[in-house]
Design an enzyme around this catalytic site. Structure first.
Site, PDB file in Angstrom:
ATOM      1  N   ASN A  36       0.839  -1.342   0.009  1.00 11.20           N
ATOM      2  CA  ASN A  36       0.064   0.018  -0.041  1.00 11.20           C
ATOM      3  C   ASN A  36       1.179   1.220  -0.011  1.00 11.20           C
ATOM      4  O   ASN A  36       1.503   1.402   1.168  1.00 11.20           O
ATOM      5  CB  ASN A  36      -0.990  -0.079   1.368  1.00 11.20           C
ATOM      6  CG  ASN A  36      -1.697   1.194   1.374  1.00 11.20           C
ATOM      7  OD1 ASN A  36      -1.814   1.990   0.607  1.00 11.20           O
ATOM      8  ND2 ASN A  36      -2.326   1.379   2.680  1.00 11.20           N
ATOM      9  N   TRP A  37       0.986   1.812  -0.881  1.00 17.35           N
ATOM     10  CA  TRP A  37       1.786   3.073  -1.297  1.00 17.35           C
ATOM     11  C   TRP A  37       1.372   4.298  -0.770  1.00 17.35           C
ATOM     12  O   TRP A  37       1.913   5.289  -0.537  1.00 17.35           O
ATOM     13  CB  TRP A  37       2.224   3.262  -2.678  1.00 17.35           C
ATOM     14  CG  TRP A  37       3.033   2.183  -3.335  1.00 17.35           C
ATOM     15  CD1 TRP A  37       3.574   1.131  -2.815  1.00 17.35           C
ATOM     16  CD2 TRP A  37       3.560   2.215  -4.615  1.00 17.35           C
ATOM     17  NE1 TRP A  37       4.189   0.438  -3.578  1.00 17.35           N
ATOM     18  CE2 TRP A  37       4.281   0.861  -5.067  1.00 17.35           C
ATOM     19  CE3 TRP A  37       3.369   3.053  -5.689  1.00 17.35           C
ATOM     20  CZ2 TRP A  37       4.911   0.820  -6.215  1.00 17.35           C
ATOM     21  CZ3 TRP A  37       4.204   2.786  -6.954  1.00 17.35           C
ATOM     22  CH2 TRP A  37       4.758   1.515  -7.192  1.00 17.35           C
ATOM     23  N   LYS A  38      -0.073   4.379  -0.293  1.00 15.10           N
ATOM     24  CA  LYS A  38      -0.510   5.422   0.313  1.00 15.10           C
ATOM     25  C   LYS A  38      -0.462   6.579  -0.513  1.00 15.10           C
ATOM     26  O   LYS A  38      -0.382   6.530  -1.556  1.00 15.10           O
ATOM     27  CB  LYS A  38      -0.184   5.768   1.913  1.00 15.10           C
ATOM     28  CG  LYS A  38      -0.090   4.380   2.371  1.00 15.10           C
ATOM     29  CD  LYS A  38      -0.067   4.801   4.020  1.00 15.10           C
ATOM     30  CE  LYS A  38       0.068   3.448   4.882  1.00 15.10           C
ATOM     31  NZ  LYS A  38      -0.003   3.513   6.112  1.00 15.10           N
ATOM     32  N   HIS A  84      -9.237   0.825   4.839  1.00 13.88           N
ATOM     33  CA  HIS A  84      -8.304   1.089   5.590  1.00 13.88           C
ATOM     34  C   HIS A  84      -8.507   1.768   6.880  1.00 13.88           C
ATOM     35  O   HIS A  84      -9.262   2.986   6.941  1.00 13.88           O
ATOM     36  CB  HIS A  84      -7.368   1.600   4.630  1.00 13.88           C
ATOM     37  CG  HIS A  84      -5.857   1.862   5.315  1.00 13.88           C
ATOM     38  ND1 HIS A  84      -5.219   2.435   6.066  1.00 13.88           N
ATOM     39  CD2 HIS A  84      -4.766   0.824   4.998  1.00 13.88           C
ATOM     40  CE1 HIS A  84      -4.156   2.503   6.501  1.00 13.88           C
ATOM     41  NE2 HIS A  84      -3.680   1.356   5.973  1.00 13.88           N
ATOM     42  N   GLU A 108      -6.883   4.202   8.040  1.00 12.16           N
ATOM     43  CA  GLU A 108      -6.728   5.625   7.999  1.00 12.16           C
ATOM     44  C   GLU A 108      -8.006   6.381   7.107  1.00 12.16           C
ATOM     45  O   GLU A 108      -8.330   7.462   7.440  1.00 12.16           O
ATOM     46  CB  GLU A 108      -5.486   6.008   6.934  1.00 12.16           C
ATOM     47  CG  GLU A 108      -4.161   5.749   7.841  1.00 12.16           C
ATOM     48  CD  GLU A 108      -2.971   5.265   6.945  1.00 12.16           C
ATOM     49  OE1 GLU A 108      -2.938   5.442   5.524  1.00 12.16           O
ATOM     50  OE2 GLU A 108      -1.730   4.769   7.471  1.00 12.16           O
ATOM     51  N   GLU A 119      -5.122  -5.411  10.861  1.00 10.25           N
ATOM     52  CA  GLU A 119      -4.187  -4.539  10.926  1.00 10.25           C
ATOM     53  C   GLU A 119      -4.564  -3.613  12.136  1.00 10.25           C
ATOM     54  O   GLU A 119      -5.345  -2.845  12.240  1.00 10.25           O
ATOM     55  CB  GLU A 119      -4.298  -3.335   9.742  1.00 10.25           C
ATOM     56  CG  GLU A 119      -4.070  -3.833   8.454  1.00 10.25           C
ATOM     57  CD  GLU A 119      -3.350  -2.971   7.373  1.00 10.25           C
ATOM     58  OE1 GLU A 119      -2.378  -3.197   6.871  1.00 10.25           O
ATOM     59  OE2 GLU A 119      -4.033  -1.970   7.155  1.00 10.25           O
ATOM     60  N   GLY A 177       2.471   2.047  10.937  1.00  9.32           N
ATOM     61  CA  GLY A 177       3.478   2.982  10.783  1.00  9.32           C
ATOM     62  C   GLY A 177       4.131   3.536  12.010  1.00  9.32           C
ATOM     63  O   GLY A 177       4.927   4.340  12.235  1.00  9.32           O
ATOM     64  N   SER A 228       3.647  -2.424  10.339  1.00  9.87           N
ATOM     65  CA  SER A 228       5.101  -2.496  10.526  1.00  9.87           C
ATOM     66  C   SER A 228       5.499  -3.880  10.136  1.00  9.87           C
ATOM     67  O   SER A 228       6.782  -4.298  10.892  1.00  9.87           O
ATOM     68  CB  SER A 228       5.301  -2.177  11.859  1.00  9.87           C
ATOM     69  OG  SER A 228       4.940  -0.822  12.460  1.00  9.87           O
ATOM     70  N   GLY A 233       2.869  -1.324   4.366  1.00 10.05           N
ATOM     71  CA  GLY A 233       2.833  -0.200   3.930  1.00 10.05           C
ATOM     72  C   GLY A 233       4.249   0.727   3.728  1.00 10.05           C
ATOM     73  O   GLY A 233       4.662   0.502   2.945  1.00 10.05           O
ATOM     74  N   GLY A 234       4.779   1.183   4.770  1.00  8.87           N
ATOM     75  CA  GLY A 234       5.910   1.676   4.810  1.00  8.87           C
ATOM     76  C   GLY A 234       7.372   0.861   3.841  1.00  8.87           C
ATOM     77  O   GLY A 234       7.944   1.558   3.207  1.00  8.87           O
TER      78      GLY A 234
HETATM   79  C1  PEP Z   1      -0.649  -0.190   6.345  1.00 12.64           C
HETATM   80  O1  PEP Z   1      -0.750   1.162   6.230  1.00 12.64           O
HETATM   81  O2  PEP Z   1      -1.520  -1.081   5.807  1.00 12.64           O
HETATM   82  C2  PEP Z   1       0.461  -0.566   7.088  1.00 12.64           C
HETATM   83  C3  PEP Z   1       0.343  -1.906   7.300  1.00 12.64           C
HETATM   84  O3  PEP Z   1       1.444   0.343   7.314  1.00 12.64           O
HETATM   85  P1  PEP Z   1       2.891  -0.114   7.898  1.00 12.64           P
HETATM   86  O4  PEP Z   1       3.265  -1.289   7.301  1.00 12.64           O
HETATM   87  O5  PEP Z   1       3.763   1.212   7.400  1.00 12.64           O
HETATM   88  O6  PEP Z   1       2.834  -0.311   9.359  1.00 12.64           O
END
Ligand code: PEP
Length: 259
Positions: free
Chosen positions: A9-11, A95, A97, A167, A173, A213, A234-235
């Site tokens: 997920n590049w957000k 998600h 967010e 999640e 994050g 993470s 994500g990251g």
């Molecule tokens: C996400 O945004 O779905 C996520 C899991 O982010 P991260 O891996 O950065 O925690």
């Protein structure tokens, strides 16, 4: 057997040239015969270029959200038809967010998930509790409500076309990952709930991803858990090297039988 699925997920990151560079590096790093399904979900603006670049590769394309209507006067929105048009196969829905910053409810996510299935898009529906809810001992209750609400009215046949991502909000994050025991406990709980709501076959087949993470050095311990079928990243999906490493680590030593 449930095949692992690794979704990036590049957000709200990557301009079009940056997205093209990243996807080219990911493609170059991945073996042609990945044992896992691999999906990348760039921002809407980069979907077209990434779609062209992943064509005939092992990488599938996904979007990060969508509206539930096919078309209409919904300024700023993107429809399932438009995502199909661009070659998307998956769409992330609900998600945390979007739930937190855009007040998305389970009811709205349910309408979107139904529309996705109707358009042959595989929804990756996200669920997960906040830190306060976990500390209150309400994590399972919250996740139960999100699963029931997001899939209200779904038939078992429709459920066979969806993916769930657990999640925990406190792990997104933050660099703080759920322990393997915490992750497995919730994944097994969700699988049990799916069995109760939609039957044994759905519960055995449906892929439940872990997100929060995920990094190359914690992938193996999470992915070898019996009820963890992949990761939403994500990251670490914003760098080709770490994303490719996660894909490779995810199938390192696991061959899982369906429940
Ligand atoms: C996400 O945004 O779905 C996520 C899991 O982010 P991260 O891996 O950065 O925690």
């Amino acid at each position: 057997m449930r095949k692992k699925l690794i979704a990036g997920n590049w957000k709200m990151f990557k301009t079009v040239p940056e997205a093209a560079n990243l996807v080219n590096s990911i493609k170059a790093g991945l073996s042609k015969f990945s044992d896992a399904d691999v999906v990348i979900c760039p921002p809407f603006t980069a979907l077209q270029v990434v779609s062209q670049l992943v064509n005939e590769s092992v990488v599938d394309l996904g979007a990060q959200d969508m509206h539930f209507e096919t078309e209409g006067a919904y300024t700023g929105e993107i429809s399932p038809l438009m995502l199909k048009d661009l070659g998307c196969r998956y769409v992330i829905l609900g998600h945390s967010e979007r739930r937190a910053y855009f007040q998305e409810s389970d009811e709205l996510i349910n309408r979107k998930a139904k529309a996705a299935v109707k358009f042959n898009l595989i929804p990756i529906v996200c669920v997960g509790e906040t830190l306060a809810e976990r500390e209150d001992g309400r994590a399972q209750e919250v996740v139960r409500g999100q699963v029931r609400g997001s899939f209200a009215g779904f038939t078992p046949e429709e459920m066979e076309k969806v993916v769930i991502a657990y999640e925990p909000v406190w792990a997104i994050g933050t660099g703080r990952t759920a322990t393997p025991a915490q992750a497995e406990e919730m994944h097994a709980f969700v699988r049990g709930l799916l069995k109760e709501l939609f039957g044994e076959s759905v519960a055995g087949e449906l892929r439940i991803l872990y997100g929060g993470s995920v990094k190359p050095d914690n992938t193996q311990e999470l992915m070898r858990l019996p009820d963890v079928d992949g990761a939403l990243v994500g990251g670490a999906s914003l760098k080709a090297e770490s994303f490719v490493q996660i894909v490779n680590e995810s199938t390192h030593d696991t061959v899982k039988e369906g429940a």
